[in-house]
Scaffold this active site. Structure first.
Site, PDB file in Angstrom:
ATOM      1  N   LYS A 215     -31.717 -32.422 -32.122  1.00  0.00           N
ATOM      2  CA  LYS A 215     -30.875 -31.075 -31.533  1.00  0.00           C
ATOM      3  C   LYS A 215     -31.453 -29.878 -32.482  1.00  0.00           C
ATOM      4  O   LYS A 215     -31.507 -28.858 -31.799  1.00  0.00           O
ATOM      5  CB  LYS A 215     -29.166 -31.343 -32.089  1.00  0.00           C
ATOM      6  CG  LYS A 215     -28.487 -30.214 -32.119  1.00  0.00           C
ATOM      7  CD  LYS A 215     -28.363 -29.546 -30.732  1.00  0.00           C
ATOM      8  CE  LYS A 215     -27.789 -27.970 -30.829  1.00  0.00           C
ATOM      9  NZ  LYS A 215     -27.451 -27.657 -29.449  1.00  0.00           N
ATOM     10  N   CYS A 269     -25.966 -20.729 -32.394  1.00  0.00           N
ATOM     11  CA  CYS A 269     -26.924 -21.962 -32.504  1.00  0.00           C
ATOM     12  C   CYS A 269     -28.419 -21.354 -33.006  1.00  0.00           C
ATOM     13  O   CYS A 269     -28.818 -21.915 -33.941  1.00  0.00           O
ATOM     14  CB  CYS A 269     -26.818 -22.703 -31.044  1.00  0.00           C
ATOM     15  SG  CYS A 269     -25.305 -23.384 -30.842  1.00  0.00           S
TER      16      CYS A 269
HETATM   17  N1  LIG Z   1     -21.106 -22.851 -28.830  1.00  0.00           N
HETATM   18  C1  LIG Z   1     -21.909 -23.265 -28.585  1.00  0.00           C
HETATM   19  O1  LIG Z   1     -22.566 -23.062 -27.514  1.00  0.00           O
HETATM   20  C2  LIG Z   1     -22.683 -24.638 -29.172  1.00  0.00           C
HETATM   21  C3  LIG Z   1     -23.636 -25.216 -28.495  1.00  0.00           C
HETATM   22  C4  LIG Z   1     -23.969 -26.434 -29.065  1.00  0.00           C
HETATM   23  C5  LIG Z   1     -23.636 -26.920 -30.375  1.00  0.00           C
HETATM   24  N2  LIG Z   1     -22.649 -26.310 -30.995  1.00  0.00           N
HETATM   25  C6  LIG Z   1     -22.147 -26.676 -32.047  1.00  0.00           C
HETATM   26  O2  LIG Z   1     -20.794 -27.206 -32.068  1.00  0.00           O
HETATM   27  C7  LIG Z   1     -19.921 -27.087 -33.399  1.00  0.00           C
HETATM   28  C8  LIG Z   1     -18.742 -26.266 -33.030  1.00  0.00           C
HETATM   29  O3  LIG Z   1     -19.075 -24.879 -32.541  1.00  0.00           O
HETATM   30  P1  LIG Z   1     -18.091 -24.120 -31.608  1.00  0.00           P
HETATM   31  O4  LIG Z   1     -18.941 -23.038 -31.001  1.00  0.00           O
HETATM   32  O5  LIG Z   1     -17.243 -25.015 -30.795  1.00  0.00           O
HETATM   33  O6  LIG Z   1     -17.259 -23.628 -32.748  1.00  0.00           O
HETATM   34  P2  LIG Z   1     -15.927 -22.706 -32.677  1.00  0.00           P
HETATM   35  O7  LIG Z   1     -15.761 -21.638 -34.070  1.00  0.00           O
HETATM   36  O8  LIG Z   1     -15.963 -22.124 -31.369  1.00  0.00           O
HETATM   37  O9  LIG Z   1     -14.775 -23.688 -32.993  1.00  0.00           O
HETATM   38  C9  LIG Z   1     -14.546 -24.556 -33.976  1.00  0.00           C
HETATM   39  C10 LIG Z   1     -13.267 -24.631 -34.181  1.00  0.00           C
HETATM   40  O10 LIG Z   1     -12.828 -25.640 -35.146  1.00  0.00           O
HETATM   41  C11 LIG Z   1     -11.827 -25.195 -35.929  1.00  0.00           C
HETATM   42  N3  LIG Z   1     -11.783 -25.830 -37.329  1.00  0.00           N
HETATM   43  C12 LIG Z   1     -12.422 -25.732 -38.351  1.00  0.00           C
HETATM   44  N4  LIG Z   1     -11.980 -26.727 -39.442  1.00  0.00           N
HETATM   45  C13 LIG Z   1     -11.330 -27.734 -38.634  1.00  0.00           C
HETATM   46  C14 LIG Z   1     -10.876 -28.841 -39.333  1.00  0.00           C
HETATM   47  N5  LIG Z   1     -11.040 -29.315 -40.644  1.00  0.00           N
HETATM   48  N6  LIG Z   1      -9.897 -29.468 -38.468  1.00  0.00           N
HETATM   49  C15 LIG Z   1      -9.692 -28.815 -37.279  1.00  0.00           C
HETATM   50  N7  LIG Z   1     -10.150 -27.927 -36.792  1.00  0.00           N
HETATM   51  C16 LIG Z   1     -11.146 -27.200 -37.419  1.00  0.00           C
HETATM   52  C17 LIG Z   1     -11.688 -23.924 -35.930  1.00  0.00           C
HETATM   53  O11 LIG Z   1     -10.602 -23.314 -36.164  1.00  0.00           O
HETATM   54  C18 LIG Z   1     -12.365 -23.558 -34.484  1.00  0.00           C
HETATM   55  O12 LIG Z   1     -11.293 -23.187 -33.735  1.00  0.00           O
HETATM   56  C19 LIG Z   1     -20.960 -26.353 -34.073  1.00  0.00           C
HETATM   57  O13 LIG Z   1     -21.620 -27.442 -35.308  1.00  0.00           O
HETATM   58  C20 LIG Z   1     -22.063 -25.668 -33.416  1.00  0.00           C
HETATM   59  O14 LIG Z   1     -23.246 -25.337 -34.044  1.00  0.00           O
HETATM   60  C21 LIG Z   1     -22.085 -25.247 -30.344  1.00  0.00           C
END
Ligand SMILES: NC(=O)c1ccc[n+]([C@@H]2O[C@H](COP(=O)([O-])OP(=O)(O)OC[C@H]3O[C@@H](n4cnc5c(N)ncnc54)[C@H](O)[C@@H]3O)[C@@H](O)[C@H]2O)c1
Length: 418
Positions: A215, A269
């Site tokens: 990834k 990312c």
């Molecule tokens: N956004 C993208 O396009 C994308 C793509 C691929 C991978 N990712 C990866 O996926 C992961 C999540 O990214 P995202 O964009 O969804 O983040 P985001 O910030 O949109 O969502 C994460 C959510 O997790 C919640 N959270 C934090 N700690 C928590 C806990 N202990 N228990 C429950 N909820 C909790 C936050 O309040 C938030 O709403 C990251 O590692 C990111 O790098 C994101």
């Protein structure tokens, strides 16, 4: 016949990744409990609403909630499978901040029963899935963890990275191939059963560390290629040659496919993930580090160019078109466009900066702090401005009639108006 999961899933983190995953499962009959630490997000999802913009997600959430398949809570429940989709930002030294993952693992630990599956979806440095096991083990010495040497395990632990493209998440979450890396082969097989519920792409089984690094490598690959395009842009600028023309010509070579330069690399990312590789193997990753530095320098270069252009005017107004990190989404996280506008505003404190973005309805905090920065409608920004800087190629900007730009200094960082 490959097994398809049919239990109850708890998804920790209802953001851009967790919520679409919840919908993908819930709309195919799985009972999903979404967990988030933010009560406002839980309240919105419970009402069937989405707290951010992503095409086709709103209809999915409202449908899944109405069918009773998706509920949301701040309290981690018991479940048959747990998916961790919490943020993984980096620390000041560019190492991964795994505090959210650790907190989620600890929330899950107290609820685990033998036979449960735990999947880490958050993008993570190699070794993190194993750490999740250790964090769980520290709280649950009664559970036999996978890979602990003895045969059999009470729980199954795997990493399944997400590679969807914002703006196309609901399509790609189904169609993309998925990499599922288990602590053991049996873990990978168990975790894969969850993705078989909705994935139409191929499911590729591997070990957890390979899945984690794969990834990161995907995004580092993108970053290095964007840095190449950005460096070309600097070279062409120095030589007074049109970089877009050069790239157009070079890309007619059958084995060349140069990406587009831009004002920098944003989002959650690509500017983050390559640092996890650099942090894990600093001596071995000079190219990946340099690409990050080249791309991080871009907003400064763009702002400097605007400041130079502004010197021709007395009290100029600068329109910054676009604030999000990419076109046609509402996400301003790590947005280079916001950084450019902020750098212009602080370099030219007497200059009015007219920010405009059809997907953003309030000025980000960084810009709201500048007294001369306003968020205005696109036509107002363009009509009032002396200098128009295109930072994000949103469709409405692409469609802007050229006559509106007549007589303005135009700086198109995306090549959208060529
Ligand atoms: N956004 C993208 O396009 C994308 C793509 C691929 C991978 N990712 C990866 O996926 C992961 C999540 O990214 P995202 O964009 O969804 O983040 P985001 O910030 O949109 O969502 C994460 C959510 O997790 C919640 N959270 C934090 N700690 C928590 C806990 N202990 N228990 C429950 N909820 C909790 C936050 O309040 C938030 O709403 C990251 O590692 C990111 O790098 C994101």
């Amino acid at each position: 016949m490959d097994r398809v999961f049919c239990g109850r899933v708890a998804i920790l983190g209802l953001g851009y990744i967790g919520l679409p995953t919840a919908v993908a499962l819930a709309t195919r009959g799985i009972e999903v409990v979404g967990v988030d630490v933010k009560p406002d997000i839980v309240a919105a999802v419970s009402r069937g609403e989405v707290p951010f913009i992503e095409p086709d997600l709103a209809v999915g959430v409202s449908g899944a909630v109405a069918m009773g398949r998706l509920t949301a809570t701040t309290q981690t429940p018991e479940a048959d499978a747990f998916i961790i989709a919490v943020p993984t930002p980096f620390n000041g030294d560019h190492s991964a901040d795994l505090s959210f993952v650790k907190a989620a693992a600890e929330q899950i630990a107290t609820k685990l029963r033998p036979g449960n599956i735990v999947v880490l979806e958050s993008t993570s440095p190699p070794g993190t899935t194993e750490k999740v096991g250790q964090w769980i083990g520290a709280l649950r010495p009664d559970l036999k963890l996978p890979g602990s040497g003895s045969n059999g395990a009470d729980i199954f632990l795997a990493h399944c990275p997400e590679r969807v493209l914002p703006g196309r998440i609901m399509i790609e979450i189904v169609t993309n191939d998925r990499v599922v890396g288990g602590i053991t082969r049996q873990c990978a097989e168990q975790a894969a059963s969850i993705y078989r519920v909705f994935a139409k792409g191929e499911i590729l089984l591997t070990d957890a560390a390979s899945a984690e690094l794969a990834k990161l490598v995907e995004n580092a690959y993108r970053d290095v290629n964007i840095a190449f395009a950005n460096e070309l842009s600097l070279i062409a600028e120095k030589l007074h040659i049109d970089v877009w023309e050069v790239i157009r010509l070079a890309n007619r070579h059958p084995r060349v496919n140069i990406l587009s330069p831009g004002p920098g690399v944003g989002g959650h990312c690509i500017p983050v993930d390559p640092w996890f590789i650099v942090s894990a193997a600093p001596e071995e990753s000079p190219l990946i580090r340099t690409a990050r530095e080249v791309n991080d320098r871009r907003p400064h270069h763009v702002a400097e160019q605007v400041v130079t252009k502004a010197r021709r005017f007395v009290a100029p107004k600068v329109a910054c078109l676009g604030l999000t990190f990419k076109a046609n989404v509402d996400d301003i996280r790590e947005s280079p466009a916001v950084e450019v506008a902020q750098l212009i505003a602080s370099a030219l404190p007497d200059t009015e900066v007219l920010a405009s973005d059809p997907y953003v309805d309030s000025l980000p905090a960084e810009l709201a702090a500048s007294p001369k920065c306003r968020l205005v409608d696109t036509h107002e920004a363009v009509d009032e401005a002396d200098i128009v800087v295109l930072l994000v190629e949103h469709e409405p900007f692409r469609a802007l009639h050229k006559t509106r730009l007549a007589g303005k200094v135009v700086y198109d960082t995306r090549g959208a108006w060529r």
